[in-house]
Design a protein around this motif. Sequence first.
Motif, mmCIF file in Angstrom:
data_model
loop_
_atom_site.group_PDB
_atom_site.id
_atom_site.type_symbol
_atom_site.label_atom_id
_atom_site.label_comp_id
_atom_site.label_asym_id
_atom_site.label_seq_id
_atom_site.Cartn_x
_atom_site.Cartn_y
_atom_site.Cartn_z
ATOM 1 N N LEU A 242 0.700 -1.220 0.127
ATOM 2 C CA LEU A 242 -0.017 0.032 0.110
ATOM 3 C C LEU A 242 0.782 1.264 0.110
ATOM 4 O O LEU A 242 0.794 2.256 -0.793
ATOM 5 C CB LEU A 242 -1.059 -0.081 1.287
ATOM 6 N N VAL A 243 1.875 1.175 0.923
ATOM 7 C CA VAL A 243 2.545 2.507 0.925
ATOM 8 C C VAL A 243 3.466 2.608 -0.270
ATOM 9 O O VAL A 243 3.555 3.930 -0.783
ATOM 10 C CB VAL A 243 3.712 2.377 2.038
ATOM 11 N N SER A 244 4.117 1.747 -0.614
ATOM 12 C CA SER A 244 4.835 1.534 -2.104
ATOM 13 C C SER A 244 4.068 2.150 -3.233
ATOM 14 O O SER A 244 4.587 3.005 -3.934
ATOM 15 C CB SER A 244 5.574 0.229 -2.159
ATOM 16 N N ALA A 257 9.949 14.943 -2.481
ATOM 17 C CA ALA A 257 9.442 15.561 -1.106
ATOM 18 C C ALA A 257 8.127 14.930 -0.888
ATOM 19 O O ALA A 257 8.059 14.644 0.272
ATOM 20 C CB ALA A 257 9.833 16.881 -1.264
ATOM 21 N N ASP A 258 7.112 15.092 -1.580
ATOM 22 C CA ASP A 258 5.721 14.813 -1.451
ATOM 23 C C ASP A 258 5.757 13.260 -0.968
ATOM 24 O O ASP A 258 5.196 12.753 -0.080
ATOM 25 C CB ASP A 258 5.032 15.051 -2.443
ATOM 26 N N ALA A 259 6.442 12.420 -1.897
ATOM 27 C CA ALA A 259 6.533 10.980 -1.808
ATOM 28 C C ALA A 259 7.117 10.540 -0.558
ATOM 29 O O ALA A 259 6.605 9.606 0.222
ATOM 30 C CB ALA A 259 7.170 10.291 -2.860
ATOM 31 N N ASN A 260 8.432 11.284 -0.006
ATOM 32 C CA ASN A 260 8.923 10.885 1.158
ATOM 33 C C ASN A 260 8.106 11.277 2.288
ATOM 34 O O ASN A 260 8.097 10.421 3.421
ATOM 35 C CB ASN A 260 10.085 11.631 1.135
ATOM 36 N N ARG A 261 7.453 12.454 2.289
ATOM 37 C CA ARG A 261 6.466 12.862 3.522
ATOM 38 C C ARG A 261 5.353 11.729 3.441
ATOM 39 O O ARG A 261 5.160 11.238 4.589
ATOM 40 C CB ARG A 261 6.162 14.196 2.991
ATOM 41 N N LEU A 262 4.743 11.378 2.510
ATOM 42 C CA LEU A 262 3.704 10.443 2.427
ATOM 43 C C LEU A 262 4.319 8.755 3.135
ATOM 44 O O LEU A 262 3.630 8.399 4.112
ATOM 45 C CB LEU A 262 3.095 9.989 1.214
ATOM 46 N N ILE A 263 5.529 8.344 2.618
ATOM 47 C CA ILE A 263 5.979 7.283 3.290
ATOM 48 C C ILE A 263 6.318 7.484 4.382
ATOM 49 O O ILE A 263 6.181 6.417 5.516
ATOM 50 C CB ILE A 263 7.232 6.952 2.226
ATOM 51 N N GLU A 264 6.954 8.605 5.149
ATOM 52 C CA GLU A 264 7.104 8.904 6.582
ATOM 53 C C GLU A 264 5.934 8.777 7.177
ATOM 54 O O GLU A 264 5.959 8.182 8.500
ATOM 55 C CB GLU A 264 7.751 10.260 6.543
ATOM 56 N N ARG A 265 4.868 9.538 6.835
ATOM 57 C CA ARG A 265 3.650 9.456 7.754
ATOM 58 C C ARG A 265 3.010 8.008 8.006
ATOM 59 O O ARG A 265 2.660 7.573 9.007
ATOM 60 C CB ARG A 265 2.679 10.492 7.202
ATOM 61 N N LEU A 266 3.010 7.172 6.686
ATOM 62 C CA LEU A 266 2.328 6.145 6.696
ATOM 63 C C LEU A 266 3.293 5.184 7.536
ATOM 64 O O LEU A 266 2.625 3.994 8.070
ATOM 65 C CB LEU A 266 2.112 5.511 5.217
ATOM 66 N N SER A 267 4.582 5.070 7.386
ATOM 67 C CA SER A 267 5.250 4.104 7.767
ATOM 68 C C SER A 267 5.458 4.389 9.520
ATOM 69 O O SER A 267 5.236 3.382 10.039
ATOM 70 C CB SER A 267 6.780 4.431 7.513
ATOM 71 N N ARG A 268 5.220 5.517 10.010
ATOM 72 C CA ARG A 268 5.114 5.983 11.179
ATOM 73 C C ARG A 268 3.779 5.117 11.982
ATOM 74 O O ARG A 268 3.547 4.399 12.932
ATOM 75 C CB ARG A 268 4.871 7.131 11.776
ATOM 76 N N ALA A 269 2.631 5.101 11.215
ATOM 77 C CA ALA A 269 1.440 4.550 11.585
ATOM 78 C C ALA A 269 1.405 3.065 11.474
ATOM 79 O O ALA A 269 1.086 2.388 12.512
ATOM 80 C CB ALA A 269 0.411 5.111 10.689
ATOM 81 N N PHE A 270 2.128 2.421 10.486
ATOM 82 C CA PHE A 270 2.180 0.767 10.516
ATOM 83 C C PHE A 270 3.286 0.456 11.452
ATOM 84 O O PHE A 270 3.252 -0.758 11.985
ATOM 85 C CB PHE A 270 2.542 0.589 9.228
ATOM 86 N N GLU A 271 4.314 1.057 11.478
ATOM 87 C CA GLU A 271 5.483 0.471 12.422
ATOM 88 C C GLU A 271 5.008 0.514 13.756
ATOM 89 O O GLU A 271 5.454 -0.303 14.529
ATOM 90 C CB GLU A 271 6.708 1.547 12.545
ATOM 91 N N ALA A 272 3.864 1.152 14.274
ATOM 92 C CA ALA A 272 3.528 1.300 15.725
ATOM 93 C C ALA A 272 2.940 -0.148 16.123
ATOM 94 O O ALA A 272 3.117 -0.517 17.049
ATOM 95 C CB ALA A 272 2.363 2.304 15.886
#
Length: 345
Positions: A242-244, A257-272
């Motif tokens: 989904l993230v990729s 920059a937008d792709a990296n921000r999206l990856i970062e935000r979604l990653s934080r949500a799933f890593e939890a």
Amino acid sequence: MSEPDISAQDAISIGSRLAGARVAAAQPARSGGNNRVFRLEMAQGPPLALKHYPSDGRDRLGQEYDALSFLAHHGITSTPRPIAKDTDASCALYQWFDGDAAVLHPQDDDADQMADFLIALQELRNADGARILRNASASIFSPEAAIAQYEQRLDGLRHVSQDQPELRAFVEGSLVPSTAISIRQLRRRYAELGRNPAVDLAPTHRALSPSDFGLHNALRANDRRLRFIDFEYFGWDDPVKLVSDTAIHPGSDLSEADANRLIERLSRAFEAGDDTFAIRLDVLYPVFGAIWCLIVLNAYLPESRSRRALAAQGGDLTVRLAGQLDKARRLHQTICQRDPDLTPR
């Protein structure tokens, strides 16, 4: 109804029956390779959307209608509310969203709006009705399944590339070598961790995914907020996919920059809730990138939907195919820039 299209008069008749109210007029609206949408002007009340799903052997109507029913039931208002369906006519009636195609005029907060929506989706993973939702179209639940999908797509393209020197040069000279490196890295990393890359991801770690998600399937309303449409592929999937897919999807054409921000935000949500997410994202991202390069190149396949769509646009098909090849090259370059090890030496 198995014909590839329906007329405006058909839309009026079917829409009136499904709405239980008179449709005054029907205008073709958003069209795609898999469907046709009509804006129905009602004799009374706001307009509605009638969507026709030509048969392609898959229950796209059922998948989308069930998905949007689930989302509406749980208070999601940025997706169309389903009203009624007629499976025999391959049509469904939905709430109509006014708005312009979001991809035509990207805004600075689009990546954040997309991330907000996807994060909100995950809050519904344990909601009533979630577990009976289908798997997403082309869902992948293990690294080896991702590799298998890549290889299957590659085999089809290799067959037609024999008569396409530039296509063959890109595939064999760039895409295949870099992806071979990423696959070796993936398998080595899993071996080091003592994990089996053929084992499916546990259901508790799976994500609810629109699957085909991006600005190409979004409308911008007068309030500048995004409304998301087209959920024919919705269902359970690996959150890494989904993230990729969301970051890579050419339909959004997100900046780095937008792709990296999206990856970062979604990653934080799933890593939890998943301590393996970061590792899987690291090794699988370039594989999903390679799959997307092959999807972009589907237009070279004689019977592909994307080739038919390009042909329907008119003009020189050879030029349009060259454009797809250039898009795949640029996408491949973007993927490789994230990991210098993917550049063959």
